[in-house]
Design a protein around this motif. Structure first.
Motif, PDB file in Angstrom:
ATOM      1  N   VAL B 111       0.816  -1.129  -0.120  1.00 13.62           N
ATOM      2  CA  VAL B 111       0.002  -0.066  -0.094  1.00 13.62           C
ATOM      3  C   VAL B 111       0.869   1.221  -0.143  1.00 13.62           C
ATOM      4  O   VAL B 111       1.756   1.431   0.978  1.00 13.62           O
ATOM      5  CB  VAL B 111      -0.950   0.123   1.071  1.00 13.62           C
ATOM      6  N   CYS B 112       0.667   2.123  -1.086  1.00 14.65           N
ATOM      7  CA  CYS B 112       1.308   3.204  -1.098  1.00 14.65           C
ATOM      8  C   CYS B 112       0.977   4.394  -0.190  1.00 14.65           C
ATOM      9  O   CYS B 112      -0.244   4.744  -0.338  1.00 14.65           O
ATOM     10  CB  CYS B 112       1.540   3.908  -2.580  1.00 14.65           C
ATOM     11  N   ASP B 113       1.983   5.000   0.674  1.00  9.73           N
ATOM     12  CA  ASP B 113       1.536   5.951   1.612  1.00  9.73           C
ATOM     13  C   ASP B 113       1.238   7.224   0.643  1.00  9.73           C
ATOM     14  O   ASP B 113       0.371   8.292   1.228  1.00  9.73           O
ATOM     15  CB  ASP B 113       2.404   6.066   2.467  1.00  9.73           C
ATOM     16  N   SER B 114       1.599   7.319  -0.387  1.00 11.55           N
ATOM     17  CA  SER B 114       1.536   8.741  -1.133  1.00 11.55           C
ATOM     18  C   SER B 114       0.319   8.603  -2.074  1.00 11.55           C
ATOM     19  O   SER B 114      -0.502   9.222  -1.950  1.00 11.55           O
ATOM     20  CB  SER B 114       2.699   8.759  -1.973  1.00 11.55           C
ATOM     21  N   CYS B 115       0.199   7.555  -2.845  1.00 16.96           N
ATOM     22  CA  CYS B 115      -1.029   7.744  -3.620  1.00 16.96           C
ATOM     23  C   CYS B 115      -2.108   6.747  -3.151  1.00 16.96           C
ATOM     24  O   CYS B 115      -3.037   6.553  -4.023  1.00 16.96           O
ATOM     25  CB  CYS B 115      -0.590   7.197  -5.031  1.00 16.96           C
ATOM     26  N   HIS B 116      -2.052   6.063  -2.175  1.00 15.86           N
ATOM     27  CA  HIS B 116      -2.698   4.849  -1.452  1.00 15.86           C
ATOM     28  C   HIS B 116      -3.357   3.906  -2.392  1.00 15.86           C
ATOM     29  O   HIS B 116      -4.224   3.360  -2.141  1.00 15.86           O
ATOM     30  CB  HIS B 116      -3.930   5.711  -1.194  1.00 15.86           C
ATOM     31  N   ILE B 117      -2.592   3.511  -3.387  1.00 20.47           N
ATOM     32  CA  ILE B 117      -2.808   2.548  -4.441  1.00 20.47           C
ATOM     33  C   ILE B 117      -2.334   1.289  -3.609  1.00 20.47           C
ATOM     34  O   ILE B 117      -1.154   1.097  -3.402  1.00 20.47           O
ATOM     35  CB  ILE B 117      -2.318   2.680  -5.758  1.00 20.47           C
ATOM     36  N   THR B 118      -3.217   0.200  -3.925  1.00 24.05           N
ATOM     37  CA  THR B 118      -2.733  -1.242  -3.218  1.00 24.05           C
ATOM     38  C   THR B 118      -2.154  -1.956  -4.477  1.00 24.05           C
ATOM     39  O   THR B 118      -2.962  -2.220  -5.512  1.00 24.05           O
ATOM     40  CB  THR B 118      -3.871  -1.958  -2.478  1.00 24.05           C
ATOM     41  N   THR B 119      -0.860  -2.559  -4.298  1.00 26.75           N
ATOM     42  CA  THR B 119      -0.672  -3.349  -5.393  1.00 26.75           C
ATOM     43  C   THR B 119      -0.212  -4.665  -5.100  1.00 26.75           C
ATOM     44  O   THR B 119       0.201  -5.079  -3.738  1.00 26.75           O
ATOM     45  CB  THR B 119       0.787  -2.946  -6.013  1.00 26.75           C
ATOM     46  N   CYS B 120      -0.850  -5.709  -5.902  1.00 25.33           N
ATOM     47  CA  CYS B 120      -0.364  -7.004  -5.517  1.00 25.33           C
ATOM     48  C   CYS B 120       0.917  -7.309  -6.092  1.00 25.33           C
ATOM     49  O   CYS B 120       1.266  -7.100  -7.372  1.00 25.33           O
ATOM     50  CB  CYS B 120      -1.512  -7.921  -6.213  1.00 25.33           C
ATOM     51  N   LEU B 121       1.867  -7.890  -5.272  1.00 29.78           N
ATOM     52  CA  LEU B 121       2.986  -8.119  -5.396  1.00 29.78           C
ATOM     53  C   LEU B 121       2.940  -9.707  -5.716  1.00 29.78           C
ATOM     54  O   LEU B 121       3.625 -10.559  -5.007  1.00 29.78           O
ATOM     55  CB  LEU B 121       4.187  -7.812  -4.271  1.00 29.78           C
ATOM     56  N   ASP B 122       2.722 -10.154  -6.909  1.00 27.94           N
ATOM     57  CA  ASP B 122       2.268 -11.510  -7.178  1.00 27.94           C
ATOM     58  C   ASP B 122       3.563 -12.227  -7.067  1.00 27.94           C
ATOM     59  O   ASP B 122       3.473 -13.440  -6.739  1.00 27.94           O
ATOM     60  CB  ASP B 122       2.047 -11.623  -8.390  1.00 27.94           C
ATOM     61  N   HIS B 123       4.649 -11.737  -7.110  1.00 24.40           N
ATOM     62  CA  HIS B 123       5.824 -12.612  -7.113  1.00 24.40           C
ATOM     63  C   HIS B 123       6.823 -12.620  -5.860  1.00 24.40           C
ATOM     64  O   HIS B 123       7.974 -13.088  -5.909  1.00 24.40           O
ATOM     65  CB  HIS B 123       6.785 -12.187  -8.415  1.00 24.40           C
ATOM     66  N   VAL B 124       5.948 -11.847  -4.760  1.00 22.69           N
ATOM     67  CA  VAL B 124       6.699 -11.681  -3.741  1.00 22.69           C
ATOM     68  C   VAL B 124       5.752 -12.607  -2.678  1.00 22.69           C
ATOM     69  O   VAL B 124       4.902 -12.315  -2.196  1.00 22.69           O
ATOM     70  CB  VAL B 124       6.808 -10.351  -2.923  1.00 22.69           C
ATOM     71  N   THR B 125       6.505 -13.710  -2.259  1.00 20.98           N
ATOM     72  CA  THR B 125       5.730 -14.494  -1.413  1.00 20.98           C
ATOM     73  C   THR B 125       5.799 -14.366  -0.018  1.00 20.98           C
ATOM     74  O   THR B 125       7.043 -13.986   0.606  1.00 20.98           O
ATOM     75  CB  THR B 125       6.283 -16.030  -1.748  1.00 20.98           C
ATOM     76  N   ILE B 126       4.852 -14.509   0.575  1.00 21.74           N
ATOM     77  CA  ILE B 126       4.878 -14.455   2.190  1.00 21.74           C
ATOM     78  C   ILE B 126       5.823 -15.411   2.826  1.00 21.74           C
ATOM     79  O   ILE B 126       5.767 -16.619   2.614  1.00 21.74           O
ATOM     80  CB  ILE B 126       3.447 -14.616   2.653  1.00 21.74           C
ATOM     81  N   PRO B 127       6.879 -14.925   3.671  1.00 20.74           N
ATOM     82  CA  PRO B 127       7.706 -15.974   4.149  1.00 20.74           C
ATOM     83  C   PRO B 127       6.820 -16.475   5.365  1.00 20.74           C
ATOM     84  O   PRO B 127       6.038 -16.268   5.904  1.00 20.74           O
ATOM     85  CB  PRO B 127       8.886 -14.830   4.700  1.00 20.74           C
ATOM     86  N   GLU B 128       7.549 -17.795   5.619  1.00 24.18           N
ATOM     87  CA  GLU B 128       7.167 -18.532   6.867  1.00 24.18           C
ATOM     88  C   GLU B 128       7.540 -17.910   8.093  1.00 24.18           C
ATOM     89  O   GLU B 128       8.739 -17.402   7.759  1.00 24.18           O
ATOM     90  CB  GLU B 128       7.615 -20.075   6.782  1.00 24.18           C
ATOM     91  N   VAL B 129       6.837 -18.022   9.017  1.00 20.52           N
ATOM     92  CA  VAL B 129       7.512 -17.565  10.549  1.00 20.52           C
ATOM     93  C   VAL B 129       7.272 -18.713  11.374  1.00 20.52           C
ATOM     94  O   VAL B 129       6.378 -19.448  11.225  1.00 20.52           O
ATOM     95  CB  VAL B 129       6.635 -16.460  10.852  1.00 20.52           C
ATOM     96  N   VAL B 130       8.327 -18.725  12.380  1.00 21.86           N
ATOM     97  CA  VAL B 130       8.209 -19.810  13.265  1.00 21.86           C
ATOM     98  C   VAL B 130       7.010 -19.184  14.610  1.00 21.86           C
ATOM     99  O   VAL B 130       7.648 -18.152  14.998  1.00 21.86           O
ATOM    100  CB  VAL B 130       9.574 -20.188  13.893  1.00 21.86           C
TER     101      VAL B 130
END
Lengths: 152, 152
Positions: B111-130
């Motif tokens: 989410v951009c703080d400036s233009c408020h557009i939400t972008t799907c970062l399709d190629h950035v995978t959510i990392p696993e957490v312990v």
DNA sequence: GTAACTGCAAAATATTTGCATCCTT
DNA sequence: AAGGATGCAAATATTTTGCAGTTAC
């Protein structure tokens, strides 16, 4: 509208002394409303939304006062909002240096699919991710859902 | 209420054929309302909330129809909700196998703080957490905010 | 005593529901 | 033709605002 409730994990500083301290440290006058709401957050480590707070406190306090108190607490950095999928804002206490103004709530939140309680996993830090060229990250939120410790 | 708008990243299958296909594949009758809303999502890769959709479509469609159409799309797994800090639900297209029912939207949102557009970062995978002992994760959401590619 | 906080009333906004009509299949 | 989708009206829920009375300091 749902049961976003209690979960005690951390410190046990639920005494009036600390509550007053927190308010004073943030240049807020010590009023009944603020003490009651802050006490709720201190007792029930975890996240609360407006509805739950209203239910817990009952008719002692005007709904409008709850809105305004939460807003003041967010502005002062005493609590922060947690992103949710439904449209109910959830609030949680800021730990660490949060009282200073900018908060460091870079921990993961866990929402239980079974009991719907939101838990602050204070010791699970949000991992860094590599963003595409041109994206400058400032802040990250991470919400994990599943079955919590109590419901397993 | 805010400018949660367009960002083209991916595929260019914005033709009527595909729109009809998606609807049919999900056992939905092909209606003007559904085609228009789905087209919006296909054109503007990224997230939309109710307000933006209403603004884009104008008075051609009843507000209630938008509510109901979005609900149907979520139920069918065509779109999914993105967690937000404010209380506005944002929706985004499900990619990959999403149409099947269960979706695999395990990518990071920005989410951009400036233009408020939400972008799907399709190629950035959510990392696993312990997670701490006893917590069973099923799903994770991650929202990064900052300055986006266009606003830097 | 003064500034800030609260409660009440009411406005503004957002969401849901019921039902009659229209459209897709 | 039949069932589902839509539009309209209205009910409900949520959040914000203004103002007068009250309280903290």
């Amino acid at each position: 509208m749902d049961a976003t409730n209690r979960r005690s994990t951390c410190s046990t500083f639920t005494n009036m002394e600390t509550i007053n301290d927190i308010l004073k440290r943030n240049d807020l006058s010590v009023t009944d409303s603020r003490k009651k709401i802050l006490e709720l957050f201190l007792k029930q480590n975890g996240a609360l939304n407006h509805g739950v707070i209203e239910k817990s406190i009952g008719d002692d306090m005007d709904r409008v006062t709850i809105y305004r108190t939460l807003q003041v607490f967010v502005d002062k950095g005493i609590i922060h909002t947690i992103p949710t999928n439904d449209n109910s804002i959830r609030y949680a206490l800021c730990k660490d240096h949060c009282e200073a103004g900018h908060h460091h709530d870079n921990h993961v939140h866990f929402v239980c699919d079974s009991c719907h309680i939101t838990t602050c996993l204070d010791h699970v830090t949000i991992p860094e991710v590599v963003l595409p060229e041109g994206f400058k990250p400032k802040h990250a939120e991470m919400v994990v859902s599943g079955i919590c410790k109590e419901c397993e």
